[in-house]
Design an enzyme around this catalytic site. Structure first.
Site, PDB file in Angstrom:
ATOM      1  N   ASP A  82       0.852  -1.193   0.000  1.00  0.00           N
ATOM      2  CA  ASP A  82       0.000   0.000   0.000  1.00  0.00           C
ATOM      3  C   ASP A  82       0.895   1.252   0.000  1.00  0.00           C
ATOM      4  O   ASP A  82       2.122   1.149   0.229  1.00  0.00           O
ATOM      5  CB  ASP A  82      -0.906  -0.066   1.244  1.00  0.00           C
ATOM      6  CG  ASP A  82      -2.122   0.821   1.125  1.00  0.00           C
ATOM      7  OD1 ASP A  82      -2.510   1.172   0.000  1.00  0.00           O
ATOM      8  OD2 ASP A  82      -2.713   1.150   2.178  1.00  0.00           O
ATOM      9  N   HIS A  83       0.288   2.413  -0.198  1.00  0.00           N
ATOM     10  CA  HIS A  83       0.963   3.721  -0.264  1.00  0.00           C
ATOM     11  C   HIS A  83       2.463   3.717   0.000  1.00  0.00           C
ATOM     12  O   HIS A  83       2.900   3.711   1.147  1.00  0.00           O
ATOM     13  CB  HIS A  83       0.364   4.661   0.778  1.00  0.00           C
ATOM     14  CG  HIS A  83      -1.058   4.936   0.539  1.00  0.00           C
ATOM     15  ND1 HIS A  83      -1.495   5.907  -0.336  1.00  0.00           N
ATOM     16  CD2 HIS A  83      -2.171   4.352   1.041  1.00  0.00           C
ATOM     17  CE1 HIS A  83      -2.810   5.914  -0.352  1.00  0.00           C
ATOM     18  NE2 HIS A  83      -3.243   4.980   0.469  1.00  0.00           N
ATOM     19  N   HIS A 179      -8.794   8.380   4.415  1.00  0.00           N
ATOM     20  CA  HIS A 179      -8.271   7.315   5.271  1.00  0.00           C
ATOM     21  C   HIS A 179      -8.654   7.590   6.727  1.00  0.00           C
ATOM     22  O   HIS A 179      -8.682   8.738   7.151  1.00  0.00           O
ATOM     23  CB  HIS A 179      -6.751   7.264   5.168  1.00  0.00           C
ATOM     24  CG  HIS A 179      -6.266   6.893   3.801  1.00  0.00           C
ATOM     25  ND1 HIS A 179      -5.445   7.696   3.052  1.00  0.00           N
ATOM     26  CD2 HIS A 179      -6.504   5.790   3.042  1.00  0.00           C
ATOM     27  CE1 HIS A 179      -5.184   7.104   1.889  1.00  0.00           C
ATOM     28  NE2 HIS A 179      -5.820   5.952   1.857  1.00  0.00           N
ATOM     29  N   GLY A 180      -8.917   6.548   7.470  1.00  0.00           N
ATOM     30  CA  GLY A 180      -9.200   6.707   8.899  1.00  0.00           C
ATOM     31  C   GLY A 180     -10.688   6.869   9.163  1.00  0.00           C
ATOM     32  O   GLY A 180     -11.519   6.616   8.289  1.00  0.00           O
ATOM     33  N   HIS A 207     -10.014   4.042  -2.147  1.00  0.00           N
ATOM     34  CA  HIS A 207      -9.330   4.057  -0.843  1.00  0.00           C
ATOM     35  C   HIS A 207     -10.297   4.547   0.230  1.00  0.00           C
ATOM     36  O   HIS A 207     -11.354   5.073  -0.071  1.00  0.00           O
ATOM     37  CB  HIS A 207      -8.112   4.989  -0.914  1.00  0.00           C
ATOM     38  CG  HIS A 207      -6.945   4.361  -1.590  1.00  0.00           C
ATOM     39  ND1 HIS A 207      -5.798   4.037  -0.934  1.00  0.00           N
ATOM     40  CD2 HIS A 207      -6.770   3.952  -2.867  1.00  0.00           C
ATOM     41  CE1 HIS A 207      -4.950   3.470  -1.768  1.00  0.00           C
ATOM     42  NE2 HIS A 207      -5.518   3.413  -2.967  1.00  0.00           N
ATOM     43  N   GLY A 208      -9.872   4.381   1.496  1.00  0.00           N
ATOM     44  CA  GLY A 208     -10.646   4.957   2.599  1.00  0.00           C
ATOM     45  C   GLY A 208     -11.990   4.289   2.778  1.00  0.00           C
ATOM     46  O   GLY A 208     -13.002   4.953   3.003  1.00  0.00           O
ATOM     47  N   GLY A 209     -12.004   2.958   2.694  1.00  0.00           N
ATOM     48  CA  GLY A 209     -13.280   2.234   2.756  1.00  0.00           C
ATOM     49  C   GLY A 209     -13.939   2.250   4.126  1.00  0.00           C
ATOM     50  O   GLY A 209     -15.174   2.211   4.217  1.00  0.00           O
ATOM     51  N   ASN A 229     -10.072  -0.628  -0.621  1.00  0.00           N
ATOM     52  CA  ASN A 229      -9.113  -0.763   0.482  1.00  0.00           C
ATOM     53  C   ASN A 229      -9.772  -0.575   1.845  1.00  0.00           C
ATOM     54  O   ASN A 229     -10.508   0.392   2.054  1.00  0.00           O
ATOM     55  CB  ASN A 229      -8.034   0.309   0.353  1.00  0.00           C
ATOM     56  CG  ASN A 229      -7.107   0.072  -0.814  1.00  0.00           C
ATOM     57  OD1 ASN A 229      -7.308  -0.848  -1.606  1.00  0.00           O
ATOM     58  ND2 ASN A 229      -6.089   0.896  -0.923  1.00  0.00           N
TER      59      ASN A 229
HETATM   60  P1  13P Z   1      -9.304   3.080   5.737  1.00  0.00           P
HETATM   61  O1  13P Z   1      -8.233   3.075   6.803  1.00  0.00           O
HETATM   62  O2  13P Z   1     -10.191   4.269   5.809  1.00  0.00           O
HETATM   63  O3  13P Z   1     -10.058   1.784   5.723  1.00  0.00           O
HETATM   64  O4  13P Z   1      -8.560   3.210   4.333  1.00  0.00           O
HETATM   65  C1  13P Z   1      -7.775   2.147   3.880  1.00  0.00           C
HETATM   66  C2  13P Z   1      -6.965   2.523   2.700  1.00  0.00           C
HETATM   67  O5  13P Z   1      -7.408   3.233   1.831  1.00  0.00           O
HETATM   68  C3  13P Z   1      -5.616   1.952   2.622  1.00  0.00           C
HETATM   69  O6  13P Z   1      -4.919   2.440   1.531  1.00  0.00           O
END
Ligand code: 13P
Length: 294
Positions: A82-83, A179-180, A207-209, A229
């Site tokens: 990831d990132h 994210h978060g 991202h940021g699910g 994600n």
């Molecule tokens: P979350 O932490 O919001 O689930 O996002 C995960 C993500 O996008 C990881 O790249």
């Protein structure tokens, strides 16, 4: 054995209209529990690791935990980084056996982002590794990478043009998620996901699910997103299950680490299973995949 390539899993999902869950795992226990959730629902699964996890646990230890679990799995499992803004870490995981990486150039201005992405793609493709690209920053800090402010954003046309020019395999655009944990309702860019998935002949990643509703996930999947994600939801389930167990241990004065592991695994399985169903990925793997003993 079911060690697979991320791009194969995501391309298949794209053709068939669902999204593959890409779960940020943190150790051997979360790897095993995540794959068990996928097996129980006959879903493919992408295990992904942050740079912080690679640095903390080590690329070799993570890869061997992945390989041991994936080889026994009855569903396809791939390993993704990831990132990552650092080409040195990318090279390290390519050497260790990862099948895909996210090169995160979202902190760079466009010209530099294009030039560095192009270099990463060249190196990765030589090793048969796929590259997810992020040049707009998806807000929120994930394991020390990223920013809470949107610093770079581009038109759909610019994003598609850069994706084609740099030969990336998957695109992670800004889609209104973060994210978060959300502190206010996000403004989701579902139409943008739809436009990009029509304009670009390669998979779009969300991202940021964590924190989106089932209905919101469904809308993104219908719009053409084929990898989603999840990180914070796993971390939270992991830590809250541990906390609940430890509070019980204190009350009962029973201290058994293996029971702690079981409770954490169960919490992780439940949260990943819920996401698999929301992404339309349940029952997408036929039961005839042969299981090879390790
Ligand atoms: P979350 O932490 O919001 O689930 O996002 C995960 C993500 O996008 C990881 O790249």
């Amino acid at each position: 054995m079911s060690i697979e390539k991320t791009l194969d899993l995501v391309e298949d999902a794209r053709r068939r209209g669902f999204a593959v869950p890409a779960v940020n795992v943190v150790d051997e226990l979360s790897i095993r529990a995540t794959v068990e959730a996928a097996e129980s629902l006959r879903s493919p699964i992408i295990l992904q690791t942050s740079v912080k996890t690679v640095r903390t646990v080590g690329a070799e230890a993570l890869f061997s935990a992945y390989r041991a679990t994936a080889r026994r799995s009855s569903v396809p499992v791939s390993l993704h980084l990831d990132h990552c803004p650092d080409p040195v870490v990318i090279q390290r995981v390519i050497d260790a056996g990862w099948s895909s990486v996210l090169y995160d150039a979202s902190h760079l201005d466009l010209d530099e982002a294009v030039a560095t992405t192009d270099r990463v793609v060249t190196v990765a493709h030589q090793a048969g590794v796929a590259v997810e690209s992020e040049i707009e920053n998806i807000v929120g800090v994930e394991d020390g990478v990223g920013s809470d402010e949107a610093t770079h954003s581009y038109s759909d046309e610019e994003l598609v043009d850069v994706a084609v020019r740099t030969r990336i395999d998957l695109l992670a655009p800004a889609l209104g998620t973060a994210h978060g944990l959300y502190t206010s309702a996000p403004e989701l860019l579902i139409d943008r996901a739809r436009r990009l998935s029509i304009m670009l002949d390669r998979p779009i990643v969300l991202h940021g699910g964590t924190g989106l509703s089932d209905a919101e996930f469904r809308e993104f999947v219908q719009a053409g997103v084929s990898k989603i994600n999840i990180s914070t939801a796993l971390k939270r389930a992991y830590m809250e299950s541990a906390l609940a167990h430890l509070e019980d241990s204190r009350k009962s004065n029973q201290w058994e680490p293996t029971r702690l592991f079981d409770q954490i695994a169960s919490g992780v399985r439940d949260v990943i299973a819920r996401h698999i169903v929301s992404f339309g990925a349940a029952e997408t793997v036929s039961s005839s995949v042969p299981v090879v003993a390790s």
